[in-house]
Structures are given as structure tokens and as C-alpha cells.
Motif scaffolding. Sequence first.
Motif, PDB file in Angstrom:
ATOM      1  N   VAL A  21       0.847  -1.198   0.000  1.00 50.16           N
ATOM      2  CA  VAL A  21       0.000   0.000   0.000  1.00 50.16           C
ATOM      3  C   VAL A  21       0.884   1.251   0.000  1.00 50.16           C
ATOM      4  O   VAL A  21       0.663   2.190  -0.777  1.00 50.16           O
ATOM      5  N   GLY A  22       1.907   1.255   0.847  1.00 50.42           N
ATOM      6  CA  GLY A  22       2.823   2.392   0.881  1.00 50.42           C
ATOM      7  C   GLY A  22       3.600   2.542  -0.418  1.00 50.42           C
ATOM      8  O   GLY A  22       3.776   3.646  -0.931  1.00 50.42           O
ATOM      9  N   ALA A  23       4.045   1.420  -0.994  1.00 51.65           N
ATOM     10  CA  ALA A  23       4.790   1.464  -2.251  1.00 51.65           C
ATOM     11  C   ALA A  23       3.892   1.919  -3.397  1.00 51.65           C
ATOM     12  O   ALA A  23       4.351   2.628  -4.298  1.00 51.65           O
ATOM     13  N   ASN A  24       2.615   1.530  -3.375  1.00 48.13           N
ATOM     14  CA  ASN A  24       1.688   1.982  -4.414  1.00 48.13           C
ATOM     15  C   ASN A  24       1.571   3.499  -4.406  1.00 48.13           C
ATOM     16  O   ASN A  24       1.477   4.126  -5.455  1.00 48.13           O
ATOM     17  N   LYS A  25       1.586   4.092  -3.232  1.00 49.85           N
ATOM     18  CA  LYS A  25       1.521   5.556  -3.117  1.00 49.85           C
ATOM     19  C   LYS A  25       2.851   6.189  -3.507  1.00 49.85           C
ATOM     20  O   LYS A  25       2.887   7.177  -4.237  1.00 49.85           O
ATOM     21  N   GLN A  26       3.947   5.632  -3.005  1.00 54.27           N
ATOM     22  CA  GLN A  26       5.266   6.220  -3.229  1.00 54.27           C
ATOM     23  C   GLN A  26       5.721   6.093  -4.680  1.00 54.27           C
ATOM     24  O   GLN A  26       6.387   6.977  -5.198  1.00 54.27           O
ATOM     25  N   HIS A  27       5.386   4.977  -5.340  1.00 56.64           N
ATOM     26  CA  HIS A  27       5.887   4.703  -6.684  1.00 56.64           C
ATOM     27  C   HIS A  27       4.784   4.776  -7.745  1.00 56.64           C
ATOM     28  O   HIS A  27       4.916   4.178  -8.811  1.00 56.64           O
ATOM     29  N   ALA A  28       3.686   5.505  -7.451  1.00 61.12           N
ATOM     30  CA  ALA A  28       2.582   5.615  -8.411  1.00 61.12           C
ATOM     31  C   ALA A  28       3.118   6.096  -9.748  1.00 61.12           C
ATOM     32  O   ALA A  28       4.042   6.903  -9.783  1.00 61.12           O
ATOM     33  N   PRO A  29       2.629   5.573 -10.852  1.00 66.68           N
ATOM     34  CA  PRO A  29       1.453   4.736 -11.046  1.00 66.68           C
ATOM     35  C   PRO A  29       1.731   3.232 -10.935  1.00 66.68           C
ATOM     36  O   PRO A  29       0.877   2.425 -11.290  1.00 66.68           O
ATOM     37  N   ALA A  30       2.915   2.838 -10.484  1.00 72.69           N
ATOM     38  CA  ALA A  30       3.222   1.416 -10.305  1.00 72.69           C
ATOM     39  C   ALA A  30       2.280   0.812  -9.257  1.00 72.69           C
ATOM     40  O   ALA A  30       1.852   1.499  -8.329  1.00 72.69           O
ATOM     41  N   ARG A  31       1.957  -0.480  -9.429  1.00 70.21           N
ATOM     42  CA  ARG A  31       1.087  -1.185  -8.489  1.00 70.21           C
ATOM     43  C   ARG A  31       1.760  -2.478  -8.076  1.00 70.21           C
ATOM     44  O   ARG A  31       2.411  -3.143  -8.888  1.00 70.21           O
ATOM     45  N   PHE A  32       1.603  -2.842  -6.792  1.00 67.36           N
ATOM     46  CA  PHE A  32       2.238  -4.027  -6.228  1.00 67.36           C
ATOM     47  C   PHE A  32       1.195  -4.875  -5.502  1.00 67.36           C
ATOM     48  O   PHE A  32       0.235  -4.340  -4.953  1.00 67.36           O
ATOM     49  N   ALA A  33       1.416  -6.191  -5.496  1.00 70.66           N
ATOM     50  CA  ALA A  33       0.506  -7.123  -4.820  1.00 70.66           C
ATOM     51  C   ALA A  33       1.327  -8.197  -4.120  1.00 70.66           C
ATOM     52  O   ALA A  33       2.376  -8.609  -4.622  1.00 70.66           O
ATOM     53  N   ALA A  34       0.855  -8.635  -2.959  1.00 71.15           N
ATOM     54  CA  ALA A  34       1.532  -9.675  -2.175  1.00 71.15           C
ATOM     55  C   ALA A  34       0.617 -10.880  -2.036  1.00 71.15           C
ATOM     56  O   ALA A  34      -0.586 -10.733  -1.833  1.00 71.15           O
ATOM     57  N   ARG A  35       1.200 -12.072  -2.142  1.00 68.56           N
ATOM     58  CA  ARG A  35       0.462 -13.316  -2.003  1.00 68.56           C
ATOM     59  C   ARG A  35       1.323 -14.345  -1.282  1.00 68.56           C
ATOM     60  O   ARG A  35       2.546 -14.336  -1.412  1.00 68.56           O
ATOM     61  N   ILE A  36       0.675 -15.245  -0.547  1.00 61.76           N
ATOM     62  CA  ILE A  36       1.403 -16.358   0.073  1.00 61.76           C
ATOM     63  C   ILE A  36       1.904 -17.269  -1.039  1.00 61.76           C
ATOM     64  O   ILE A  36       1.161 -17.599  -1.967  1.00 61.76           O
ATOM     65  N   GLU A  37       3.174 -17.636  -0.947  1.00 65.01           N
ATOM     66  CA  GLU A  37       3.804 -18.479  -1.963  1.00 65.01           C
ATOM     67  C   GLU A  37       4.696 -19.487  -1.251  1.00 65.01           C
ATOM     68  O   GLU A  37       5.657 -19.093  -0.581  1.00 65.01           O
ATOM     69  N   ASN A  38       4.395 -20.772  -1.388  1.00 65.56           N
ATOM     70  CA  ASN A  38       5.154 -21.838  -0.727  1.00 65.56           C
ATOM     71  C   ASN A  38       5.216 -21.569   0.775  1.00 65.56           C
ATOM     72  O   ASN A  38       4.202 -21.517   1.429  1.00 65.56           O
ATOM     73  N   ASP A  39       6.402 -21.376   1.319  1.00 68.41           N
ATOM     74  CA  ASP A  39       6.559 -21.143   2.760  1.00 68.41           C
ATOM     75  C   ASP A  39       7.020 -19.713   3.035  1.00 68.41           C
ATOM     76  O   ASP A  39       7.868 -19.465   3.880  1.00 68.41           O
ATOM     77  N   GLY A  40       6.471 -18.761   2.298  1.00 65.54           N
ATOM     78  CA  GLY A  40       6.827 -17.358   2.466  1.00 65.54           C
ATOM     79  C   GLY A  40       5.804 -16.500   1.745  1.00 65.54           C
ATOM     80  O   GLY A  40       4.688 -16.935   1.470  1.00 65.54           O
ATOM     81  N   VAL A  41       6.206 -15.279   1.425  1.00 66.60           N
ATOM     82  CA  VAL A  41       5.314 -14.338   0.756  1.00 66.60           C
ATOM     83  C   VAL A  41       6.026 -13.775  -0.462  1.00 66.60           C
ATOM     84  O   VAL A  41       7.177 -13.355  -0.373  1.00 66.60           O
ATOM     85  N   GLY A  42       5.338 -13.789  -1.592  1.00 70.67           N
ATOM     86  CA  GLY A  42       5.850 -13.201  -2.813  1.00 70.67           C
ATOM     87  C   GLY A  42       5.203 -11.850  -3.047  1.00 70.67           C
ATOM     88  O   GLY A  42       4.041 -11.648  -2.706  1.00 70.67           O
ATOM     89  N   VAL A  43       5.966 -10.924  -3.624  1.00 80.07           N
ATOM     90  CA  VAL A  43       5.449  -9.595  -3.967  1.00 80.07           C
ATOM     91  C   VAL A  43       5.723  -9.368  -5.452  1.00 80.07           C
ATOM     92  O   VAL A  43       6.854  -9.544  -5.907  1.00 80.07           O
ATOM     93  N   TRP A  44       4.680  -8.971  -6.194  1.00 73.43           N
ATOM     94  CA  TRP A  44       4.775  -8.740  -7.636  1.00 73.43           C
ATOM     95  C   TRP A  44       4.425  -7.315  -7.976  1.00 73.43           C
ATOM     96  O   TRP A  44       3.565  -6.712  -7.343  1.00 73.43           O
ATOM     97  N   ARG A  45       5.115  -6.800  -9.021  1.00 76.59           N
ATOM     98  CA  ARG A  45       4.689  -5.530  -9.591  1.00 76.59           C
ATOM     99  C   ARG A  45       3.709  -5.871 -10.703  1.00 76.59           C
ATOM    100  O   ARG A  45       4.038  -6.611 -11.633  1.00 76.59           O
ATOM    101  N   THR A  46       2.488  -5.343 -10.615  1.00 78.50           N
ATOM    102  CA  THR A  46       1.432  -5.701 -11.553  1.00 78.50           C
ATOM    103  C   THR A  46       1.192  -4.629 -12.605  1.00 78.50           C
ATOM    104  O   THR A  46       0.558  -4.892 -13.617  1.00 78.50           O
ATOM    105  N   ALA A  47       1.650  -3.421 -12.378  1.00 81.54           N
ATOM    106  CA  ALA A  47       1.461  -2.336 -13.359  1.00 81.54           C
ATOM    107  C   ALA A  47       2.578  -1.326 -13.228  1.00 81.54           C
ATOM    108  O   ALA A  47       3.268  -1.256 -12.257  1.00 81.54           O
TER     109      ALA A  47
END
Length: 82
Positions: A56-82
Motif C-alpha cells: 500500500v505504501g509502495a503503491n503511493k510512493q511509486h505511483a502509477p506502479a502497483r504491487f501485490a503480495a500473495r502467500i507463496e510456498n513457505d513465504g510471501v511473494g510480492v509482484w509488480r502488476t502495473a
Amino acid sequence: MSYAIRTDVPIPKGQRGPRNKYPFSDLGVGHSFYVPRPADGAELKVGLARLQRACVGANKQHAPARFAARIENDGVGVWRTA
């Protein structure tokens, strides 16, 4: 109670931690990074919530870029979606 006025004391430097804990600014669209489960055995949902707040903070700081986090295996992955 009264307080003494001081004129010879400089303001200390701020005590903030590292500003760029996660590499959001280095990601291109479709790129991701992975954060493994903490060694203390914390719940994955706690790690996910922490990274979702960071997104959420990165979406504001790096707009118009968008980021999403999801559980992946035994940790959390973060993707840039736009």
C-alpha cells in the motif's frame, strides 16, 4: 512548573530505520521478490499482512506502479502488476 529555555542545543538527527527495506523501486512489471517465513515461526498470515501494508505504501510512493503480495510456498511473494 516552569521550563528553562535553551538556545545552545542543536536538534538531534532523526532515528528512522532504513527507508527501503524491500526492493519495490527495482521491480519492473511482472517482476517479483520473495520473503521467506521468519525464523521465529511467525504465521504466514502475519507476514502477508505486513507485506500488504508495505505494498500500500509502495503503491503511493511509486505511483502509477502497483504491487501485490500473495502467500507463496513457505513465504510471501510480492509482484509488480502495473
